[in-house]
Design an enzyme around this catalytic site. Structure first.
Site, PDB file in Angstrom:
ATOM      1  N   LYS A  35       0.845  -1.198   0.000  1.00  0.00           N
ATOM      2  CA  LYS A  35       0.000   0.000   0.000  1.00  0.00           C
ATOM      3  C   LYS A  35       0.883   1.252   0.000  1.00  0.00           C
ATOM      4  O   LYS A  35       2.078   1.159   0.286  1.00  0.00           O
ATOM      5  CB  LYS A  35      -0.910  -0.023   1.230  1.00  0.00           C
ATOM      6  CG  LYS A  35      -0.147   0.013   2.545  1.00  0.00           C
ATOM      7  CD  LYS A  35      -0.992  -0.416   3.729  1.00  0.00           C
ATOM      8  CE  LYS A  35      -0.180  -0.334   5.014  1.00  0.00           C
ATOM      9  NZ  LYS A  35      -0.833  -1.042   6.121  1.00  0.00           N
ATOM     10  N   TYR A 266      14.291  32.041   5.464  1.00  0.00           N
ATOM     11  CA  TYR A 266      13.045  32.577   6.025  1.00  0.00           C
ATOM     12  C   TYR A 266      13.124  32.715   7.544  1.00  0.00           C
ATOM     13  O   TYR A 266      13.544  31.798   8.238  1.00  0.00           O
ATOM     14  CB  TYR A 266      11.875  31.638   5.700  1.00  0.00           C
ATOM     15  CG  TYR A 266      11.385  31.723   4.268  1.00  0.00           C
ATOM     16  CD1 TYR A 266      10.911  32.912   3.728  1.00  0.00           C
ATOM     17  CD2 TYR A 266      11.391  30.589   3.470  1.00  0.00           C
ATOM     18  CE1 TYR A 266      10.460  32.977   2.412  1.00  0.00           C
ATOM     19  CE2 TYR A 266      10.928  30.634   2.152  1.00  0.00           C
ATOM     20  CZ  TYR A 266      10.470  31.841   1.629  1.00  0.00           C
ATOM     21  OH  TYR A 266      10.024  31.896   0.340  1.00  0.00           O
TER      22      TYR A 266
HETATM   23  C1  PLP Z   1      -0.008  -1.852   6.855  1.00  0.00           C
HETATM   24  C2  PLP Z   1      -0.524  -3.051   7.509  1.00  0.00           C
HETATM   25  C3  PLP Z   1       0.340  -4.083   7.916  1.00  0.00           C
HETATM   26  C4  PLP Z   1       1.847  -3.977   7.851  1.00  0.00           C
HETATM   27  O1  PLP Z   1       2.358  -3.346   8.996  1.00  0.00           O
HETATM   28  P1  PLP Z   1       3.930  -3.164   9.217  1.00  0.00           P
HETATM   29  O2  PLP Z   1       4.045  -2.559  10.555  1.00  0.00           O
HETATM   30  O3  PLP Z   1       4.380  -2.232   8.138  1.00  0.00           O
HETATM   31  O4  PLP Z   1       4.549  -4.506   9.073  1.00  0.00           O
HETATM   32  C5  PLP Z   1      -0.237  -5.243   8.413  1.00  0.00           C
HETATM   33  N1  PLP Z   1      -1.571  -5.368   8.539  1.00  0.00           N
HETATM   34  C6  PLP Z   1      -2.421  -4.385   8.192  1.00  0.00           C
HETATM   35  C7  PLP Z   1      -3.879  -4.571   8.383  1.00  0.00           C
HETATM   36  C8  PLP Z   1      -1.928  -3.200   7.684  1.00  0.00           C
HETATM   37  O5  PLP Z   1      -2.782  -2.222   7.331  1.00  0.00           O
END
Ligand code: PLP
Length: 374
Positions: A35, A266
């Site tokens: 994602k 700035y």
């Molecule tokens: C993003 C996500 C993960 C992965 O988590 P990490 O801490 O990056 O390993 C696992 N499960 C769900 C439901 C997530 O949304």
């Protein structure tokens, strides 16, 4: 002409991290979380590399991401972890994505779509076993499972939950979530005539909570080379350690010699205390190098740490390079990653930004030119 700012993604580091994670998992299946464009590392490139290494499944937030993976030729199971809701359901079916349902709302529409296609759909269910975010309470789970199973066109293929404190070693919350998930799914098994895929652990769950692998683990940050609690090489993770996958660099565009007592940038939040050599970098908050890094961050030039001075602006950052002696326009400055023997980790940048490594990784990777190396 390409931008002077460059994010490099190391294929060999990604594959190395996969092996390290596998060594903690036994034979459990792995869902790689891609994602947010692979946490900034490039969803499609990372998925292709990982699919080639036989990762069993991929996880995305929304159906549109899964569609992009399918169009890029990824044929493994793809789980839609957040947005398995109307109006995304037809996209999920069209691209053979796996919906993760969080309540009954989507059930009738999903069943109708499946019937129209003449295709039986496997669904997973997200349970709230203590996360307090998205999903269905354990007490409501049996009814939902029965409702889904009663449909000719749907079947429950898996149940998941998520840890709120998987990144905290020894957290009571994790023991509790593990127990709730274990107990509830044990009851559910009796309602389902076939094997059901149970998955609970993220990176923190895998590294810091015992007995959480079940049938699959869902890994994101550890594949990209970071421990979820920000420690660089936890004692629990005996060497070899995870290796950061992302490197972010730029080029010095001007070198200026500035007298003592000069206000910089700035609001003049930094005033030179000595005759100062300033290296000007063409990077700023538009590139995800956020304004709250002003007067806090360091960058690497000639393999040495040099402080960021004054305000980070939209496209410019100033570095005090006085202690380097000679420095030239065109020299490389590394904002994240290694140069020579020195390294800057996303955890350090996250601490300067008062956040976690995930955030600068997403920002840098998603806002800059990105290439795969190795
Ligand atoms: C993003 C996500 C993960 C992965 O988590 P990490 O801490 O990056 O390993 C696992 N499960 C769900 C439901 C997530 O949304």
């Amino acid at each position: 002409m390409d931008s002077l700012n460059l994010v490099e993604i190391s294929r060999s580091a990604l594959i190395h991290n996969l092996a390290i994670c596998r060594s903690h998992m036994g034979t459990t299946a792995l869902m790689a979380l891609v994602k947010a464009d692979g946490y900034g590392h490039g969803m499609i490139d990372c998925a292709r590399i990982l699919a080639n290494e036989k990762v069993e499944a991929f996880g995305v937030a929304e159906a549109c991401e899964g569609q992009k993976l399918r169009e890029a030729g990824i044929s493994s199971p793809i789980f839609v972890l957040v947005g398995s809701v109307s109006p995304a359901l037809s996209c999920i079916l069209d691209h053979q994505l796996t919906p993760v349902l969080t309540d009954r709302a989507a059930v009738p529409e999903l069943a109708a779509l499946a019937q129209r296609k003449g295709q039986r759909i496997e669904v997973h269910i997200k349970m709230d076993a203590g996360m307090g975010r998205q999903g269905i309470f354990p007490s409501e789970l049996p009814a939902l499972v029965q409702e889904i199973e009663a449909s000719l066109w749907l079947q429950v293929a898996g149940i998941m939950a998520h840890f709120p404190m998987g990144d905290v070693q020894g957290a009571d919350s994790s023991t509790q979530v593990r127990a709730t998930f274990g107990d509830t799914t044990e009851q559910i098994r009796r309602l389902i005539p076939r094997k059901c895929c149970l998955h609970l652990a993220n990176s923190g769950g895998l590294f810091y909570v015992s007995d959480t692998c079940f049938d699959m683990v869902r890994l994101g940050i550890s594949l990209y080379g970071y421990y979820p609690d920000g420690h660089i090489g936890r004692d629990t993770a005996s060497p070899p350690l995870l290796r950061p996958v992302m490197r972010f660099s730029t080029r010095i565009i001007q070198v200026r010699h500035i007298p003592a007592g000069t206000g910089l940038g700035y609001n003049h939040i930094f005033t030179t205390k000595r005759p100062t050599t300033i290296a000007v970098l063409p990077v700023g908050y538009a590139n995800g190098y956020l304004r709250n890094l002003s007067n806090k961050a360091c960058v690497l030039i000639h393999g040495q740490r040099m402080p960021v001075v004054g305000r980070v602006s939209m496209n410019l950052t100033l570095v005090d390079a006085t202690d380097l002696g000679s420095v030239q326009p065109g020299d490389e400055a590394v904002l994240l990653g290694n140069q020579g023997e020195a390294s800057i980790y996303a955890d350090e940048i996250a601490a300067w930004m008062d956040t976690i490594s995930y955030e600068p990784l997403c920002l840098f990777g998603n806002l800059n030119r990105r290439v795969i190396v190795d």
